[in-house]
Design a protein around this motif. Structure first.
Motif, PDB file in Angstrom:
ATOM      1  N   THR A   1       0.681  -0.988  -0.103  1.00 16.12           N
ATOM      2  CA  THR A   1      -0.139  -0.091  -0.430  1.00 16.12           C
ATOM      3  C   THR A   1       0.889   1.512   0.402  1.00 16.12           C
ATOM      4  OG1 THR A   1      -0.161   0.055   1.634  1.00 16.12           O
ATOM      5  CG2 THR A   1      -1.930  -1.318   1.094  1.00 16.12           C
ATOM      6  N   ASP A   2       2.531   1.048   0.281  1.00 17.52           N
ATOM      7  CA  ASP A   2       2.819   2.330  -0.207  1.00 17.52           C
ATOM      8  C   ASP A   2       1.843   3.167  -1.639  1.00 17.52           C
ATOM      9  OD1 ASP A   2       5.398   3.899  -0.942  1.00 17.52           O
ATOM     10  OD2 ASP A   2       6.783   2.965  -1.216  1.00 17.52           O
TER      11      ASP A   2
ATOM     12  N   SER B   1      10.891  -0.557  -2.099  1.00 19.81           N
ATOM     13  CA  SER B   1      10.996  -0.572  -1.260  1.00 19.81           C
ATOM     14  C   SER B   1      10.682  -1.139   0.361  1.00 19.81           C
ATOM     15  CB  SER B   1      11.677   1.276  -0.642  1.00 19.81           C
ATOM     16  OG  SER B   1      12.124   1.663   0.591  1.00 19.81           O
ATOM     17  N   PRO B   2      11.613  -1.762   0.758  1.00 18.93           N
ATOM     18  CA  PRO B   2      12.529  -1.646   0.809  1.00 18.93           C
ATOM     19  C   PRO B   2      13.506  -2.671   0.539  1.00 18.93           C
ATOM     20  CG  PRO B   2      11.932  -3.325   3.330  1.00 18.93           C
ATOM     21  CD  PRO B   2       9.959  -2.434   2.002  1.00 18.93           C
ATOM     22  N   LEU B   3      14.924  -2.460   0.100  1.00 20.07           N
ATOM     23  CA  LEU B   3      15.681  -4.316  -0.429  1.00 20.07           C
ATOM     24  C   LEU B   3      16.384  -4.245   0.738  1.00 20.07           C
ATOM     25  CD1 LEU B   3      16.664  -2.397  -3.519  1.00 20.07           C
ATOM     26  CD2 LEU B   3      14.489  -4.019  -2.957  1.00 20.07           C
TER      27      LEU B   3
ATOM     28  N   VAL C   1      17.209   0.597   2.672  1.00 24.98           N
ATOM     29  CA  VAL C   1      17.650  -0.847   2.814  1.00 24.98           C
ATOM     30  C   VAL C   1      18.216  -1.398   4.103  1.00 24.98           C
ATOM     31  CG1 VAL C   1      20.050  -1.671   1.321  1.00 24.98           C
ATOM     32  CG2 VAL C   1      19.230  -0.036   0.587  1.00 24.98           C
ATOM     33  N   HIS C   2      18.412  -2.109   4.581  1.00 28.13           N
ATOM     34  CA  HIS C   2      18.284  -3.330   5.619  1.00 28.13           C
ATOM     35  C   HIS C   2      19.833  -4.256   4.684  1.00 28.13           C
ATOM     36  CE1 HIS C   2      15.331  -2.705   8.322  1.00 28.13           C
ATOM     37  NE2 HIS C   2      14.157  -2.169   6.685  1.00 28.13           N
TER      38      HIS C   2
ATOM     39  N   ARG D   1      13.985   1.996 -12.016  1.00 26.77           N
ATOM     40  CA  ARG D   1      13.694   1.334 -12.249  1.00 26.77           C
ATOM     41  C   ARG D   1      13.024   1.117 -10.412  1.00 26.77           C
ATOM     42  NH1 ARG D   1      11.375  -5.147 -12.375  1.00 26.77           N
ATOM     43  NH2 ARG D   1       8.956  -4.841 -11.925  1.00 26.77           N
ATOM     44  N   VAL D   2      13.704   0.632 -10.289  1.00 25.29           N
ATOM     45  CA  VAL D   2      13.893   1.327  -8.227  1.00 25.29           C
ATOM     46  C   VAL D   2      13.074   2.230  -8.030  1.00 25.29           C
ATOM     47  CG1 VAL D   2      14.495   0.416  -6.195  1.00 25.29           C
ATOM     48  CG2 VAL D   2      15.154  -1.413  -7.990  1.00 25.29           C
ATOM     49  N   LEU D   3      14.336   3.403  -8.483  1.00 26.24           N
ATOM     50  CA  LEU D   3      13.653   4.119  -7.529  1.00 26.24           C
ATOM     51  C   LEU D   3      12.446   4.643  -8.599  1.00 26.24           C
ATOM     52  CD1 LEU D   3      17.342   5.797  -8.327  1.00 26.24           C
ATOM     53  CD2 LEU D   3      16.462   5.244  -6.106  1.00 26.24           C
TER      54      LEU D   3
END
Ligand code: SF4
Length: 494
Positions: free
Chosen positions: A22-23, A184-186, A224-225, A177-179
């Motif tokens: 739901t981000d 997120s998170p990765l 990021v973790h 693509r990620v941005l």
């Protein structure tokens, strides 16, 4: 990095849980999406279920249909698929048998389509090109399910399942693509911030440079973790100090960094890989706790955490539950014991168990896969015991150390199962196999209630393919959290 759940996992592959479905920032990006004719290595996802009264059911979609495209675009994975069907009135190209159909889903933007598909990735999973000495996949015995030998290093699986990625195969397009889609998170495997040591540990020259992508992800606002798989006499001691200093210096925005011990099975062929001694485990704890103080002062948060296994190995008490800051790496074995204890004591908010992850909330996500649902089935073979029968809790050797003090008030008995299947230092409950559990149960009396934590199972199977019905005693499969265990001890499951 493949495989099931991290706290039960050998290190080098891990999972965690996210709730980004739901981000509000989760939107389709500008990257061109391939057309139906542009990809030859795609495998069209198959519909495995259609929700009742959903737009998909109203449109006549059927189980077994292959989804070829959505609005003329071929999604590469369930993330892209979700974005496409999120629009109002998407048009689906569907193959049913030998017939291609066009199906219009009459729906509002944001309304769930009601389709569950058969896989997470419709193109190929990106496999890892590292050859880490500590990799547990190289230490698996022969003859297990083929999927367990897949070394994935795919940022999409990091987003979807919490698998850790080394970023050695990450590209500029992936970053875009990620941005753009705010994936997120990765979860990133760091291991060392010394480029030479990192390349050596990964046995890949790109290991020296791929943390530049970590910098770029953090610059782009991605959460990021990180994890550091600590190997004795490789990246512990001064090398671990250097890595933690490097994180604070170069990657201070990192959400968390988990120090976890390598898993060494009896099948390892790496002579330099060995379990930590108790003294080495204590040294890791000392280093982590020292850096927690430094980080609290410099950044206002602890950032770095040591896995529960270190406290068990060093025979030290676990830190207080508050010291885990909400258990962000619970599934990587960070604070699992304290969370279990809190949930067992009545704090339901700490009853994390094994969470199904992002997929639980994603319309269209497959039910199977890396984070497949556990089972609540009970085995057959003999009559179920009476509710007031003696209770026996099946657990791994580490689990027994955590549960022992908690069960003092009850009549329940522990059945710690030694992991002979993997051997070595593998003692976590989630890596118990049916073969070992069956061996332990074979000498147990009938008539007791045998409780089995669901972390041992994926879609009802142990890692070695054994199902609960194959066990010599009936077992009750319960969620792996303290609250559920307490209820089960009372003979209730709610
Ligand atoms: S080789 Fe290394 S990076 Fe690849 S799956 Fe194994 S542990 Fe992970």
């Amino acid at each position: 990095m493949a495989f099931s759940t991290p706290a039960q996992n050998p290190r080098g592959e891990a999972s965690s849980t996210r709730s980004t479905a739901t981000d509000p920032g989760y939107r389709p990006g500008p990257e061109p999406i391939p057309t139906a004719t542009s990809l030859s290595c795609m495998s069209a996802p198959r519909v495995v279920s259609v929700a009742p009264a959903s737009p998909a059911q109203r449109a006549g979609l059927q189980v077994g249909d292959e989804l070829l495209s959505v609005d003329g675009r071929v999604p590469r994975d369930v993330i892209e698929y979700r974005l496409l069907v999120d629009d109002a009135d998407p048009e689906l190209e569907v193959r049913r048998g030998h017939e291609d159909l066009t199906v219009l889903l009459a729906k509002e933007a944001g309304e769930l389509a009601g389709i569950e598909v058969s896989s997470a990735l419709f193109d190929r999973v990106r496999t890892c090109d590292n050859h880490c000495e500590f990799c547990f996949i190289y230490q698996l015995p022969k003859g297990m399910r083929r999927s367990l030998y897949v070394k994935d290093d795919d940022y999409r699986l990091s987003f979807l399942y919490g698998n850790f990625t080394t970023l050695t195969r990450f590209t500029e397009l992936d970053l875009e693509r990620v941005l753009a889609e705010r994936l997120s998170p990765l979860f990133v495997s760091i291991h060392s911030t010394d480029p030479v040591l990192r390349a050596r540990m990964l046995r890949n020259p790109r290991g020296a440079t791929s943390l530049r992508w970590l910098r770029a992800l953090l610059d782009g606002g991605i959460e990021v973790h990180g994890q550091i798989v600590v190997c004795p006499q490789v990246n512990d001691g001064p090398a671990l100090e250097t890595t933690l200093a490097g994180i604070v210096d170069e990657y201070p925005e990192l959400a968390t960094a988990a120090c976890v011990p390598l898993g060494v099975s009896a099948h390892t062929t790496e002579p330099a890989m060995r379990p930590h001694t108790a003294a080495e485990a204590a040294a890791v704890i000392d280093t982590v706790e020292e850096w927690q103080s430094i980080c609290l002062e410099a950044l206002g948060r602890r950032l770095v955490y040591a896995a529960d296994e270190y406290y068990l190995l060093a025979e030290r008490p676990f830190p207080a539950a508050e010291a885990y800051d909400g258990f962000p790496q619970h599934e990587n074995g960070i604070g699992m014991a304290r969370a279990f204890e809190a949930a067992f004591g009545g704090d339901r908010s700490s009853a994390y168990g094994v969470r199904p992850g992002f997929f639980a909330a994603v319309d269209g996500a497959p039910a199977g896969g890396y984070r497949a649902p556990r089972t609540t089935a009970s085995s057959a073979g003999e009559a179920a015991p009476a509710p007031r029968a003696p209770v026996v809790v099946i657990t791994g050797e580490y689990g027994a150390a955590v549960l022992g003090p908690l069960l003092g008030w009850s009549d329940a008995r522990l059945l710690p199962v030694r992991n002979d299947f993997f051997g070595g230092n593998i003692a976590v409950t989630g890596l118990l196999t049916g073969t070992d559990v069956a061996r332990a149960l074979a000498t147990e009396p009938p008539g007791a209630r045998y409780l089995l934590p669901d972390v041992c199972l994926s879609e009802g199977r142990f890692l070695d393919g054994v199902v609960v019905d194959d066990l010599p005693r009936p077992v009750e499969v319960i969620p792996t959290d303290g609250h559920s265990l307490r209820l089960a001890l009372r003979g209730s499951c709610r």
